[in-house]
Design a protein around this motif. Structure first.
Motif, PDB file in Angstrom:
ATOM      1  N   GLU A  54      33.211  -1.713  -3.668  1.00 31.41           N
ATOM      2  CA  GLU A  54      33.027  -0.643  -2.697  1.00 31.41           C
ATOM      3  C   GLU A  54      32.694  -1.222  -1.313  1.00 31.41           C
ATOM      4  OE1 GLU A  54      33.357   2.674  -2.854  1.00 31.41           O
ATOM      5  OE2 GLU A  54      34.131   2.486  -4.883  1.00 31.41           O
ATOM      6  N   PRO A  55      33.464  -0.855  -0.266  1.00 27.98           N
ATOM      7  CA  PRO A  55      33.104  -1.297   1.087  1.00 27.98           C
ATOM      8  C   PRO A  55      31.747  -0.711   1.485  1.00 27.98           C
ATOM      9  CG  PRO A  55      35.366  -0.479   1.008  1.00 27.98           C
ATOM     10  CD  PRO A  55      34.723  -0.105  -0.290  1.00 27.98           C
ATOM     11  N   ILE A  56      30.937  -1.531   2.157  1.00 26.42           N
ATOM     12  CA  ILE A  56      29.590  -1.100   2.540  1.00 26.42           C
ATOM     13  C   ILE A  56      29.521  -0.838   4.035  1.00 26.42           C
ATOM     14  CG2 ILE A  56      27.141  -1.719   2.558  1.00 26.42           C
ATOM     15  CD1 ILE A  56      27.678  -3.461   0.097  1.00 26.42           C
ATOM     16  N   THR A  57      29.721  -1.871   4.845  1.00 25.81           N
ATOM     17  CA  THR A  57      29.639  -1.696   6.292  1.00 25.81           C
ATOM     18  C   THR A  57      30.577  -2.675   6.992  1.00 25.81           C
ATOM     19  OG1 THR A  57      27.769  -3.205   6.289  1.00 25.81           O
ATOM     20  CG2 THR A  57      27.253  -0.863   6.454  1.00 25.81           C
ATOM     21  N   THR A  58      30.772  -2.423   8.278  1.00 26.22           N
ATOM     22  CA  THR A  58      31.564  -3.307   9.134  1.00 26.22           C
ATOM     23  C   THR A  58      30.809  -3.522  10.431  1.00 26.22           C
ATOM     24  OG1 THR A  58      33.662  -2.498   8.222  1.00 26.22           O
ATOM     25  CG2 THR A  58      33.755  -3.595  10.360  1.00 26.22           C
ATOM     26  N   VAL A  59      30.722  -4.775  10.873  1.00 23.24           N
ATOM     27  CA  VAL A  59      30.101  -5.071  12.167  1.00 23.24           C
ATOM     28  C   VAL A  59      31.086  -5.858  13.017  1.00 23.24           C
ATOM     29  CG1 VAL A  59      27.749  -5.091  11.258  1.00 23.24           C
ATOM     30  CG2 VAL A  59      29.047  -7.219  11.375  1.00 23.24           C
ATOM     31  N   ARG A  60      30.847  -5.815  14.290  1.00 20.56           N
ATOM     32  CA  ARG A  60      31.679  -6.539  15.249  1.00 20.56           C
ATOM     33  C   ARG A  60      31.041  -7.904  15.505  1.00 20.56           C
ATOM     34  NH1 ARG A  60      36.882  -5.377  17.054  1.00 20.56           N
ATOM     35  NH2 ARG A  60      37.241  -6.282  19.105  1.00 20.56           N
ATOM     36  N   THR A  61      31.810  -8.975  15.341  1.00 14.87           N
ATOM     37  CA  THR A  61      31.280 -10.297  15.659  1.00 14.87           C
ATOM     38  C   THR A  61      31.256 -10.486  17.168  1.00 14.87           C
ATOM     39  OG1 THR A  61      33.470 -11.317  15.482  1.00 14.87           O
ATOM     40  CG2 THR A  61      32.102 -11.281  13.490  1.00 14.87           C
ATOM     41  N   ASN A  69      38.188  -9.534   9.680  1.00 14.85           N
ATOM     42  CA  ASN A  69      39.417  -8.806   9.972  1.00 14.85           C
ATOM     43  C   ASN A  69      39.477  -8.651  11.485  1.00 14.85           C
ATOM     44  OD1 ASN A  69      40.480  -5.389   9.822  1.00 14.85           O
ATOM     45  ND2 ASN A  69      41.785  -7.160   9.563  1.00 14.85           N
ATOM     46  N   GLY A  70      40.251  -9.528  12.139  1.00 14.30           N
ATOM     47  CA  GLY A  70      40.188  -9.574  13.593  1.00 14.30           C
ATOM     48  C   GLY A  70      38.798 -10.004  14.013  1.00 14.30           C
ATOM     49  N   GLY A  71      38.155  -9.214  14.856  1.00 16.42           N
ATOM     50  CA  GLY A  71      36.793  -9.498  15.281  1.00 16.42           C
ATOM     51  C   GLY A  71      35.753  -8.721  14.507  1.00 16.42           C
ATOM     52  N   ASN A  72      36.121  -8.212  13.340  1.00 18.31           N
ATOM     53  CA  ASN A  72      35.188  -7.454  12.506  1.00 18.31           C
ATOM     54  C   ASN A  72      34.798  -8.253  11.270  1.00 18.31           C
ATOM     55  OD1 ASN A  72      35.416  -5.103  14.165  1.00 18.31           O
ATOM     56  ND2 ASN A  72      37.375  -4.668  13.190  1.00 18.31           N
ATOM     57  N   LEU A  73      33.572  -8.053  10.811  1.00 16.71           N
ATOM     58  CA  LEU A  73      33.094  -8.637   9.564  1.00 16.71           C
ATOM     59  C   LEU A  73      32.801  -7.486   8.606  1.00 16.71           C
ATOM     60  CD1 LEU A  73      32.205 -11.203   8.014  1.00 16.71           C
ATOM     61  CD2 LEU A  73      29.890 -10.781   8.882  1.00 16.71           C
ATOM     62  N   ILE A  74      33.543  -7.440   7.509  1.00 11.68           N
ATOM     63  CA  ILE A  74      33.444  -6.347   6.553  1.00 11.68           C
ATOM     64  C   ILE A  74      32.640  -6.807   5.347  1.00 11.68           C
ATOM     65  CG2 ILE A  74      34.743  -4.694   5.141  1.00 11.68           C
ATOM     66  CD1 ILE A  74      37.151  -5.249   7.018  1.00 11.68           C
ATOM     67  N   LYS A  75      31.663  -6.010   4.928  1.00  7.94           N
ATOM     68  CA  LYS A  75      30.845  -6.327   3.766  1.00  7.94           C
ATOM     69  C   LYS A  75      31.196  -5.390   2.615  1.00  7.94           C
ATOM     70  CE  LYS A  75      26.295  -5.523   3.526  1.00  7.94           C
ATOM     71  NZ  LYS A  75      24.819  -5.684   3.591  1.00  7.94           N
ATOM     72  N   ILE A  76      31.370  -5.971   1.413  1.00  4.67           N
ATOM     73  CA  ILE A  76      31.809  -5.242   0.229  1.00  4.67           C
ATOM     74  C   ILE A  76      30.839  -5.537  -0.909  1.00  4.67           C
ATOM     75  CG2 ILE A  76      33.715  -4.990  -1.435  1.00  4.67           C
ATOM     76  CD1 ILE A  76      34.976  -6.616   1.418  1.00  4.67           C
ATOM     77  N   ASP A  77      30.611  -4.558  -1.761  1.00  5.06           N
ATOM     78  CA  ASP A  77      29.783  -4.738  -2.951  1.00  5.06           C
ATOM     79  C   ASP A  77      30.554  -5.588  -3.957  1.00  5.06           C
ATOM     80  OD1 ASP A  77      28.407  -4.439  -5.414  1.00  5.06           O
ATOM     81  OD2 ASP A  77      27.589  -2.518  -4.773  1.00  5.06           O
ATOM     82  N   ALA A  78      30.006  -6.747  -4.326  1.00  8.99           N
ATOM     83  CA  ALA A  78      30.714  -7.671  -5.218  1.00  8.99           C
ATOM     84  C   ALA A  78      30.787  -7.163  -6.648  1.00  8.99           C
ATOM     85  CB  ALA A  78      30.040  -9.037  -5.194  1.00  8.99           C
ATOM     86  N   THR A  79      29.981  -6.177  -7.008  1.00 13.46           N
ATOM     87  CA  THR A  79      29.975  -5.687  -8.387  1.00 13.46           C
ATOM     88  C   THR A  79      31.048  -4.641  -8.653  1.00 13.46           C
ATOM     89  OG1 THR A  79      28.328  -3.977  -7.900  1.00 13.46           O
ATOM     90  CG2 THR A  79      27.514  -6.132  -8.579  1.00 13.46           C
TER      91      THR A  79
END
Length: 524
Positions: free
Chosen positions: A199-206, A186-196
């Motif tokens: 639920e969003p878990i964390t976001t980091v900046r690329t 999402n833009g310069g962010n990488l968002i991690k979500i629980d596939a089960t």
């Protein structure tokens, strides 16, 4: 007054005329009609509206994923197979179906319900049996341009979860998906979500701006960037550091993962195809200097095989050994800009001129007497049929064995394509975002499509004798000029000090001054 009422009645009659006769399907031009389905030996399994804000145009990405490690058990009632006729599934129930108490019913209850069905159908079908079967879960993931992500059962269309992530004013990219996590840029962010559960878990900046989105391989979410390379962010092991790999040229399409390993392949605008290993310490295994730029996405098959065509008309079959092995390379005289489709041992590839070539996976030689003209895109294929969109935008079915078009429906014009490379199901999407799933009549159980490969003794010997740290093929000269290597002398490591000092990119926020990504990615 009478005359006026009569005129009004006639006007109302004409206004509602389409509703008086036979039913009219307002989406018939984009979804398959029952008449066409029967003609092709297909049946509709389900039809559902996706939860998207503004029709198919707002769909950023759609993927059908087979979760091999996430199996689901079914109890079935089947008929007895007879000569010339296979057994037929008459009743099926998953053991994890939710009961009235809100819990999974379990196998014992599923078998009880199956026995009840046998009793009810005994007169019509005197010889029935109850069996159990385990199948991998197959899911349909959809991402919209407002940050809405949804996951559905691809076999039933039933929603599993839905979530909304990121900033709708920033562009979203392709999703990376595995059994545990979904990541999306999402833009310069990488968002991690629980596939089960979504639920969003964390976001980091690329570190650099992503080009296409993410792909999962090994323990990493891999992101191609505008910095002539890829960045990898660990998904599970919090002790691992992110990495960056600089290559020659920009990626032209997202990387493709091997279905049987953590190797990936992608092409760049400098005329190279790179193969990278993501298990252990990530590294580029080799690069191939192709005859013409490979601008279409690469296709993959079992045995670490990759297939692709170039703009000069050369088509390649490649095995990702430690040093790389070209299985075959043949010219076909027409430029290729699209990804191949693999089915029934064939590499199916439409050219820029609309000619569809069928190439043998093992030899690279054409299997039809001549290419099929006027083919625009491949939508799906199973059994002996391939479903395509023609240059006229009409829908057509091709007999793979004969190499001929056997059916054209000029009233069916697929607009948004949901290409299924994984199973024997056909998916169509209309302009408002409704997805239609079709299958061969009676094909209750999905067949996972695999392009199997027995391997090659030479490749096995090469892997066994190769040194642990194979030297990758790299440019003789630095494509970034002297001092351009971000990891070389005098250049700052874009991920900070690294090693033990590196913070977990998906972990808790780093303390002030220690954030390797330069602070809060949201700018707070």
């Amino acid at each position: 007054m009478m005359k006026r009422n009569t005129i009004l009645s006639v006007m109302v009659l004409f206004a509602f005329a389409p509703q008086i006769g036979a039913p009219v399907d307002c989406n018939a031009e984009e979804l398959m009609s029952p008449r066409t389905a029967v003609r092709l030996g297909l049946e509709e399994v389900w039809r559902r509206q996706m939860r998207i804000p503004a029709g198919a145009g707002s769909i950023v990405d759609q993927q059908i994923i087979v979760h091999e490690a996430d199996a689901q058990e079914f109890v079935e009632v089947v008929t007895k197979a007879t000569e010339g006729q296979e057994s037929k599934v008459l009743f099926r129930i998953p053991t994890d179906q939710i009961g009235s108490d809100g819990l999974a019913i379990g196998k014992e209850e599923a078998e009880r319900l199956a026995r009840r069905e046998v009793t009810m159908m005994a007169r019509r079908y005197p010889d029935l049996s109850i069996t159990s079967k385990t199948l991998p879960r197959i899911k349909l993931y959809t991402a919209a341009n407002n940050g809405t992500l949804e996951c559905r059962n691809a076999e039933t269309g039933t929603p599993i979860w839905m979530t909304q992530v990121g900033d709708g004013q920033l562009n979203y990219g392709r999703m990376g998906i595995d059994d545990q996590f979904v990541t999306i840029t999402n833009g310069g962010n990488l968002i991690k979500i629980d596939a089960t559960n979504g639920e969003p878990i964390t976001t980091v900046r690329t570190t650099s701006m992503p080009l296409y989105g993410a792909i999962h391989a090994g323990d990493f979410s891999l992101v191609p960037t505008i910095r002539n390379g890829v960045e990898g962010y660990p998904l599970r092991d919090i002790t691992r550091d992110p990495f960056m790999e600089i290559v020659s040229g920009l990626a032209l399409e997202p990387p493709t993962k091997s279905p049987t390993s953590s190797k990936i392949a992608w092409a760049t605008d400098r005329g190279f195809v790179y193969v990278m290993e993501l298990s252990g310490e990530p590294s580029v295994l080799f690069r191939l200097n192709t005859d013409g730029i490979v601008s279409g996405r690469i296709a993959s098959a079992d045995g670490d095989r990759f297939f692709f065509g170039s703009e000069s008309g050369q088509v390649y079959g490649l095995r990702a050994t430690r040093t790389g092995r070209v299985l075959w390379s043949h010219p076909y005289g027409e430029p290729f800009y699209k990804a191949p489709f693999l089915v029934n041992g064939l590499v199916l590839l439409p050219s820029a001129y609309g000619n569809l070539f069928a190439i043998d996976e093992k030899t690279g030689l054409g299997v039809w007497d001549q290419a099929i003209p006027n083919v625009d895109e491949i939508i799906g294929g199973f059994d002996n049929l391939l479903f395509v969109r023609l240059l006229s935008q009409s829908f057509a079915a091709i007999d793979l064995e004969a190499g001929k078009i056997v059916d054209i429906d000029n009233s069916l014009k697929p607009i948004k394509l949901l290409v299924n490379r994984s199973t024997d199901r056909l998916y169509l999407v209309n302009s408002v975002g409704t997805v239609q799933c079709l299958r061969a009549i009676g094909a209750e159980s999905p067949t996972i499509r695999r392009s199997t490969d027995s391997g090659d003794p030479e490749d096995a010997a090469e892997e066994a004798n190769a040194p642990e740290a194979a030297t990758p093929a790299v440019p003789a000269t630095d494509p970034f000029g002297a001092g351009g290597d971000p990891f070389g002398a005098g250049a700052a490591d874009p991920f900070g000090a690294g090693g033990a000092e590196m913070a977990d990119p998906f972990g808790a926020p780093a303390e002030a001054g220690n954030d390797p990504f330069g602070g809060d990615p949201f700018g707070n």
